[in-house]
Design a protein around this motif. Structure first.
Motif, short mmCIF file in Angstrom:
data_model
loop_
_atom_site.label_atom_id
_atom_site.label_comp_id
_atom_site.label_asym_id
_atom_site.label_seq_id
_atom_site.Cartn_x
_atom_site.Cartn_y
_atom_site.Cartn_z
N MET A 80 0.79 -1.23 -0.07
CA MET A 80 0.17 -0.02 0.14
C MET A 80 1.03 1.18 -0.11
N ALA A 81 2.29 1.32 0.49
CA ALA A 81 3.03 2.31 0.36
C ALA A 81 3.26 2.72 -1.01
N GLU A 82 3.45 1.71 -1.95
CA GLU A 82 3.89 2.11 -3.32
C GLU A 82 2.57 2.61 -3.89
N VAL A 83 1.37 2.14 -3.43
CA VAL A 83 0.17 2.69 -4.13
C VAL A 83 0.03 4.11 -3.81
N LEU A 84 0.56 4.47 -2.55
CA LEU A 84 0.31 5.81 -1.72
C LEU A 84 1.24 6.45 -2.50
N ASP A 85 2.41 6.21 -2.83
CA ASP A 85 3.59 6.98 -3.45
C ASP A 85 3.11 7.19 -4.87
N ARG A 86 2.37 6.40 -5.71
CA ARG A 86 2.12 6.63 -6.94
C ARG A 86 0.99 7.78 -6.86
N LEU A 87 -0.05 7.56 -6.11
CA LEU A 87 -0.97 8.63 -6.06
C LEU A 87 -0.39 10.12 -5.77
N LEU A 88 0.37 10.01 -4.70
CA LEU A 88 0.89 11.44 -4.31
C LEU A 88 1.77 11.90 -5.43
N GLY A 89 2.71 11.12 -6.07
CA GLY A 89 3.33 11.32 -7.32
C GLY A 89 2.70 12.19 -8.56
N GLU A 90 1.50 11.54 -8.68
CA GLU A 90 0.50 12.17 -9.73
C GLU A 90 -0.24 13.44 -9.32
N GLY A 91 -0.35 13.46 -8.03
CA GLY A 91 -0.93 14.80 -7.51
C GLY A 91 -2.36 14.34 -7.10
N VAL A 92 -2.91 14.50 -5.93
CA VAL A 92 -4.17 14.14 -5.57
C VAL A 92 -5.02 15.43 -5.18
N ALA A 93 -4.24 16.51 -5.33
CA ALA A 93 -5.20 17.75 -4.87
C ALA A 93 -6.76 17.91 -5.95
N GLY A 94 -7.80 18.12 -5.16
CA GLY A 94 -9.04 17.95 -5.93
C GLY A 94 -9.61 16.83 -6.57
#
Length: 402
Positions: free
Chosen positions: A148-162
């Protein structure tokens, strides 16, 4: 189950080190007793343990709320159909399949699948990916690590604002994961596919707890963090928390399927053992290595004697021994070759009174159980000793005199 890819554990075809090869051989866990706290897939784990010779005490620490009865899941499903998310994170195969099946039962199955076809769908690990594809969907991405840490890194890397992110939970909240997304500006929609609740019948869990505190178990297995937390909570309710923690710290092996599962125990400074791969098969492999390694092996009267949890291997043959006999044998083995007095042996007997005749009776039964009476020698007017072989006797005598 666990956040590291243990929600769906395949054990078919996995080889376990030390698996018995024929009907005449003892399994690597013969003579050991293992506690199982799992509710879901407990039968599989118990079968794996028994196949390798273990005795099993099953005390499910949890029960799972049936999906079709879960109003929270129904509400979350309707909300996602009506208000499309940008991303959906599928965390477990059984959870994702159950979600689709529950939605189908409510008459929303096709609407849910149509909605999921139009979003970024992340599948945590190959088992989840298989469940996604079995539903006729295609994942946008899946991490090789099942983390799940890798999933989180991907999402934050893409940008999750909005962005609106739906997170399929796996039986427990993921506060660090959710908080990181929220702090990044995302709207997180939890999808509680199944929920853990305390067992309706606490009897089996109490028996497992009592056996742990009494050191009647050699190991306890945990396949989810909620199960570990539930056992701890029950011990606290019964005033047994200190005894439980002491037993797990010193005498009873705590084996967890993954690091997230271990967190409630580690918070109490209990050391845990975990397999490298977060699956049932590797968990059993770990037990097959760790428990025999903890057994005491001695050369006694020309025989190889291996003292295990509730039994003894004499030249490889399994000899079940009653608790009183194991208590005496354990005391004799702590000072192999040396005489132990009857008074001291009497104090080691569970529930013994003051009559030293009880020691004679217990020793006689122990000799019968071992099948080789000469393993334990009577030293007239002094007590009893293990008949340690001469070479070993010199070695242990030197150690005792240090």
């Amino acid at each position: 189950m666990d956040g590291q890819g243990v929600g769906e554990q395949q054990v078919v075809g996995e080889q376990v080190v030390g698996e018995p090869q024929g009907p005449g051989e003892q399994g690597p866990l013969a003579g050991f007793t293992v506690g199982v706290t799992a509710a879901r897939r407990a039968d599989e784990l118990i079968a794996l343990l028994r196949r390798r010779g273990a005795a099993v005490v099953h005390g499910p620490a949890l029960r799972i709320v049936p999906l079709a009865d879960d109003t929270e899941l129904l509400a979350a499903t309707k909300d996602l159909i009506d208000h499309a998310p940008d991303v959906v994170v599928a965390t477990t195969a059984i959870g994702f399949r159950g979600w689709v099946e529950a939605a189908d039962g409510w008459g929303f199955g096709e609407a849910l699948l149509d909605r999921l076809r139009g979003v970024e769908l992340l599948a945590r690990g190959p088992k989840v990916k298989g469940a996604v594809r079995a539903a006729g969907l295609t994942e946008s991405w899946s991490p090789s690590s099942e983390s799940m840490a890798e999933v989180l890194d991907r999402l934050l890397g893409e940008g999750v604002a909005g962005r609106r992110i739906a997170l399929q939970l796996h039986g427990e909240p993921l506060p660090g994961f959710v908080e990181a997304l929220t702090e990044g500006g995302a709207e997180v929609v939890p999808v509680p596919v199944y929920r853990w609740m305390p067992p309706e019948d606490l009897g089996p869990l109490d028996r497992l707890l009592d056996a742990t505190v009494a050191r009647a178990l050699d190991a306890v297995t945990f396949t989810s963090a909620p199960a570990a937390a539930s056992l701890i909570d029950r011990a606290r309710e019964r005033g047994l928390l200190d005894e439980l923690v002491t037993a797990l710290r010193h005498d009873v092996l705590a084996v967890c399927v993954g690091p997230v599962t271990a967190l409630p125990l580690q918070a109490l400074s209990v050391d845990t053992h975990q397999p490298e791969r977060f699956r049932l098969g590797p968990l059993v492999q770990l037990l097959c290595r760790e428990l025999p390694a903890r057994a005491r092996v001695l050369p006694v009267a020309g025989h190889r004697v291996e003292i295990r949890g509730h039994a003894v291997l004499v030249d490889g043959a399994l000899r079940p021994v009653p608790p009183a006999g194991m208590a005496l044998l354990g005391l004799l083995a702590r000072r192999p070759g040396w005489v132990v007095g009857r008074a001291e042996l009497l104090r080691a007997l569970p529930g013994a009174g003051r009559d030293e005749h009880a020691v004679e009776t217990a020793v006689a039964r122990l000799r019968t159980a071992l099948g080789t009476p000469k393993l334990i020698q009577t030293v007239v007017k002094r007590g009893y000793r293990l008949a340690l072989d001469p070479v070993a006797d010199t070695k242990y005598g030197a150690e005792e005199g240090r």
